[in-house]
Design an enzyme around this catalytic site. Structure first.
Site, mmCIF file in Angstrom:
data_model
loop_
_atom_site.group_PDB
_atom_site.id
_atom_site.type_symbol
_atom_site.label_atom_id
_atom_site.label_comp_id
_atom_site.label_asym_id
_atom_site.label_seq_id
_atom_site.Cartn_x
_atom_site.Cartn_y
_atom_site.Cartn_z
ATOM 1 N N ASN A 213 0.841 -1.201 0.000
ATOM 2 C CA ASN A 213 0.000 0.000 0.000
ATOM 3 C C ASN A 213 0.873 1.248 0.000
ATOM 4 O O ASN A 213 2.096 1.158 0.001
ATOM 5 C CB ASN A 213 -0.952 -0.018 1.204
ATOM 6 C CG ASN A 213 -0.187 -0.093 2.503
ATOM 7 O OD1 ASN A 213 0.493 0.849 2.888
ATOM 8 N ND2 ASN A 213 -0.264 -1.230 3.186
ATOM 9 N N ASP A 282 -3.891 -6.354 5.080
ATOM 10 C CA ASP A 282 -4.996 -7.119 5.669
ATOM 11 C C ASP A 282 -5.107 -8.506 5.038
ATOM 12 O O ASP A 282 -5.659 -9.414 5.637
ATOM 13 C CB ASP A 282 -6.318 -6.361 5.479
ATOM 14 C CG ASP A 282 -6.383 -5.125 6.359
ATOM 15 O OD1 ASP A 282 -5.805 -5.167 7.459
ATOM 16 O OD2 ASP A 282 -6.990 -4.121 5.946
ATOM 17 N N LYS A 292 8.999 -16.808 -11.311
ATOM 18 C CA LYS A 292 8.193 -15.722 -11.870
ATOM 19 C C LYS A 292 6.894 -16.261 -12.473
ATOM 20 O O LYS A 292 6.926 -17.221 -13.240
ATOM 21 C CB LYS A 292 9.005 -14.966 -12.921
ATOM 22 C CG LYS A 292 8.295 -13.737 -13.417
ATOM 23 C CD LYS A 292 9.068 -13.027 -14.501
ATOM 24 C CE LYS A 292 8.196 -11.941 -15.106
ATOM 25 N NZ LYS A 292 8.766 -11.421 -16.344
ATOM 26 N N PHE A 326 -3.649 3.208 14.652
ATOM 27 C CA PHE A 326 -3.871 4.216 13.619
ATOM 28 C C PHE A 326 -5.037 3.772 12.756
ATOM 29 O O PHE A 326 -5.243 2.575 12.576
ATOM 30 C CB PHE A 326 -2.623 4.372 12.742
ATOM 31 C CG PHE A 326 -1.639 5.367 13.284
ATOM 32 C CD1 PHE A 326 -0.922 5.083 14.439
ATOM 33 C CD2 PHE A 326 -1.435 6.584 12.656
ATOM 34 C CE1 PHE A 326 -0.029 5.996 14.962
ATOM 35 C CE2 PHE A 326 -0.539 7.510 13.170
ATOM 36 C CZ PHE A 326 0.171 7.219 14.322
ATOM 37 N N LYS A 340 -12.931 0.879 15.721
ATOM 38 C CA LYS A 340 -11.651 0.142 15.799
ATOM 39 C C LYS A 340 -11.069 0.205 17.202
ATOM 40 O O LYS A 340 -10.509 -0.772 17.694
ATOM 41 C CB LYS A 340 -10.636 0.720 14.792
ATOM 42 C CG LYS A 340 -10.869 0.221 13.391
ATOM 43 C CD LYS A 340 -9.961 0.855 12.362
ATOM 44 C CE LYS A 340 -10.522 0.545 10.987
ATOM 45 N NZ LYS A 340 -9.825 1.212 9.904
ATOM 46 N N LYS A 344 -10.497 -3.292 19.047
ATOM 47 C CA LYS A 344 -9.119 -3.752 19.246
ATOM 48 C C LYS A 344 -8.619 -3.450 20.664
ATOM 49 O O LYS A 344 -7.454 -3.629 20.957
ATOM 50 C CB LYS A 344 -8.202 -3.122 18.187
ATOM 51 C CG LYS A 344 -8.643 -3.445 16.748
ATOM 52 C CD LYS A 344 -7.572 -3.153 15.723
ATOM 53 C CE LYS A 344 -8.098 -3.337 14.307
ATOM 54 N NZ LYS A 344 -7.046 -3.368 13.296
HETATM 55 N N1 CTP Z 1 -3.288 -3.506 11.949
HETATM 56 C C1 CTP Z 1 -2.617 -4.613 12.447
HETATM 57 N N2 CTP Z 1 -2.634 -5.784 11.774
HETATM 58 C C2 CTP Z 1 -3.312 -5.912 10.627
HETATM 59 C C3 CTP Z 1 -4.013 -4.793 10.101
HETATM 60 C C4 CTP Z 1 -3.991 -3.604 10.783
HETATM 61 O O1 CTP Z 1 -1.991 -4.502 13.511
HETATM 62 N N3 CTP Z 1 -3.298 -7.069 9.987
HETATM 63 C C5 CTP Z 1 -3.276 -2.235 12.706
HETATM 64 C C6 CTP Z 1 -2.641 -1.071 11.990
HETATM 65 O O2 CTP Z 1 -1.258 -0.972 12.293
HETATM 66 C C7 CTP Z 1 -3.398 0.125 12.537
HETATM 67 C C8 CTP Z 1 -4.759 -0.435 12.872
HETATM 68 O O3 CTP Z 1 -4.598 -1.856 12.923
HETATM 69 O O4 CTP Z 1 -2.832 0.613 13.726
HETATM 70 C C9 CTP Z 1 -5.858 -0.090 11.933
HETATM 71 O O5 CTP Z 1 -5.681 -0.685 10.711
HETATM 72 P P1 CTP Z 1 -6.798 -0.666 9.571
HETATM 73 O O6 CTP Z 1 -6.328 -1.494 8.442
HETATM 74 O O7 CTP Z 1 -7.154 0.721 9.251
HETATM 75 O O8 CTP Z 1 -8.003 -1.315 10.302
HETATM 76 P P2 CTP Z 1 -8.698 -2.673 10.075
HETATM 77 O O9 CTP Z 1 -8.965 -3.245 11.394
HETATM 78 O O10 CTP Z 1 -7.898 -3.534 9.183
HETATM 79 O O11 CTP Z 1 -10.072 -2.282 9.396
HETATM 80 P P3 CTP Z 1 -10.444 -1.964 7.864
HETATM 81 O O12 CTP Z 1 -9.355 -2.543 6.998
HETATM 82 O O13 CTP Z 1 -11.740 -2.582 7.726
HETATM 83 O O14 CTP Z 1 -10.493 -0.469 7.773
#
Ligand code: CTP
Length: 395
Positions: A213, A282, A292, A326, A340, A344
């Site tokens: 990303n 995610d 490859k 974050f 969140k 969490k």
């Molecule tokens: N995070 C994490 N592990 C993951 C994904 C996210 O620890 N596999 C943490 C990120 O470092 C951040 C927080 O979770 O501090 C929020 O991440 P975000 O991707 O915005 O939230 P999600 O819970 O994944 O929700 P969504 O993707 O539905 O927005």
């Protein structure tokens, strides 16, 4: 903030030299102890008598003069007791001299001797400012820790309109105060163990391609740098960013979400705060090709599997440490972030717009467990980093 500080105001020879009078007078009103050092050409624009009257101290104009400061080598004794040097205006010539290590008059020798922070307010013609030599000298001084304010756009003395006008006095004062704010905060995280994650993870599809990303890692690195500067013992677990490692910080480089999870869990014990600024993937490809992947057919469906949510896992294991997450959102920022925070089990969540990912500045909201929401102004990421640390201290 500037009360009782010894501040040297260096004045060089540009038309903006007359504004140094206003700067000195403002600093005196703020109860700073002000000493003025002038170059020879500065004296063509403003008289030492004016600045002597405003600063209520002798003005230093010569390198070797006993009567001006009652000390045989004024640049040494004055430089040693200075808390800050402000050079306003700073001409291209003065900037070039400092960058080139030249010390041939009272001002340049004072600057070279002093170990305190130095703040320069450049003022010059637009073409001079844009000259690559001047820009190279500025970069060299910035990398050595010199601070700058301005220049700004406006009508210049030469009649042209452009960048080169000295920053307003109020802005110079604000910048000077900011330097002392950092100093005041310098040891308030002393001995605190903080674990920070930063950057994007990479989930390999094959040896060449990966899913990732836009996260630059700048926010996490800024927090690590700020926490280290304030005395914390910082461990930074980072995805690939290309950013230089912050000095004094233990840096662990990882590629994938799973590697980040392993390192976070390994370093978790004993941390007072864990700040998950990383943009962790995610999902990861269900299969990683070891050779490859060759194109075949008009479409290809990539199966993705969910990665472990590190932050949610930390939330379940929490015992005595502060957990900061974050949320980068494109819509319903506050609602999504609050959800969140609850889900969490966080103490604080920093919400920003996803558009800020690669930017130098950020504009975030801090949401605490208590429900309090604090909007922070749009500002450079290092300032946001300090305010996030302030919020953690308040917790
Ligand atoms: N995070 C994490 N592990 C993951 C994904 C996210 O620890 N596999 C943490 C990120 O470092 C951040 C927080 O979770 O501090 C929020 O991440 P975000 O991707 O915005 O939230 P999600 O819970 O994944 O929700 P969504 O993707 O539905 O927005």
């Amino acid at each position: 903030m500037l009360k009782g500080k010894t501040i040297i105001v260096g004045v060089t020879g540009g038309i903006a030299a007359f504004k140094a009078c206003d700067l000195v007078s403002t600093l005196k009103k703020l109860e700073a102890e002000v000493w003025v050092v002038m170059t020879r050409s500065a004296r063509e624009f403003v008289t030492p008598l004016t600045l002597r009257t405003l600063s209520q101290n002798p003005v230093i104009t010569e390198l070797f003069s006993e009567d001006e400061y009652k000390k045989p080598v004024p640049h040494v004794s004055l430089a040693e007791k200075a808390d800050l040097i402000i050079i306003a205006p700073a001409t291209a010539n003065l900037i070039g001299k400092i960058a080139g290590g030249i010390a041939d008059d009272a001002l340049t020798t004072t600057i070279m001797t002093a170990k305190c922070p130095k703040l320069l307010a450049p003022a010059m013609n637009t073409n001079m400012w844009e000259n690559p030599i001047v820009q190279k000298n500025l970069d060299a001084l910035k990398s050595l820790g010199y601070h700058f304010v301005g220049p700004i756009e406006g009508r210049l003395a030469c009649g042209t309109v452009g960048l080169g006008k000295m920053a307003e006095i109020a802005k110079i004062i604000r910048k000077a105060e900011g330097l002392f704010t950092k100093e005041v905060k310098s040891a308030d995280l002393s001995g605190m163990k903080i674990l920070i994650t930063a950057g994007a993870t990479r989930e390999a599809i094959d040896p060449i391609r990966f899913i990732s990303n836009r996260s630059s890692g700048k926010m996490g690195y800024a927090i690590a740098t700020a926490a280290q500067a304030r005395g914390a013992e910082v461990t930074l677990i980072t995805g690939p960013t290309g950013l230089p490692h912050p000095p004094g910080v233990k840096v662990i480089e990882v590629q994938t979400a799973e590697e980040m999870r392993e390192e976070v869990m390994k370093h978790r014990p004993g941390q007072k705060a864990i700040i998950m600024a990383a943009a962790v993937a995610d999902y990861r490809p269900a299969v990683t090709f070891w050779q490859k992947f060759k194109k075949d057919g008009e479409s290809y469906n990539l199966e993705l599997l969910k990665t472990a949510d590190i932050l949610a896992e930390l939330g379940k294991l929490k015992n005595g440490s502060y957990l900061i997450g974050f949320a980068a959102e494109t819509n319903n920022h506050l609602e999504n972030a609050k959800e969140k925070l609850e889900r969490k089990n966080l103490d604080l969540i920093v919400v920003n717009d996803a558009a800020a990912f690669e930017a130098e500045e950020s504009e975030v909201h801090l949401i605490e467990r208590s429900g309090s929401v604090t909007p922070l102004p749009r500002q450079k990421k290092h300032l946001t980093a300090h305010q996030i640390l302030d919020a953690i201290l308040r917790l």
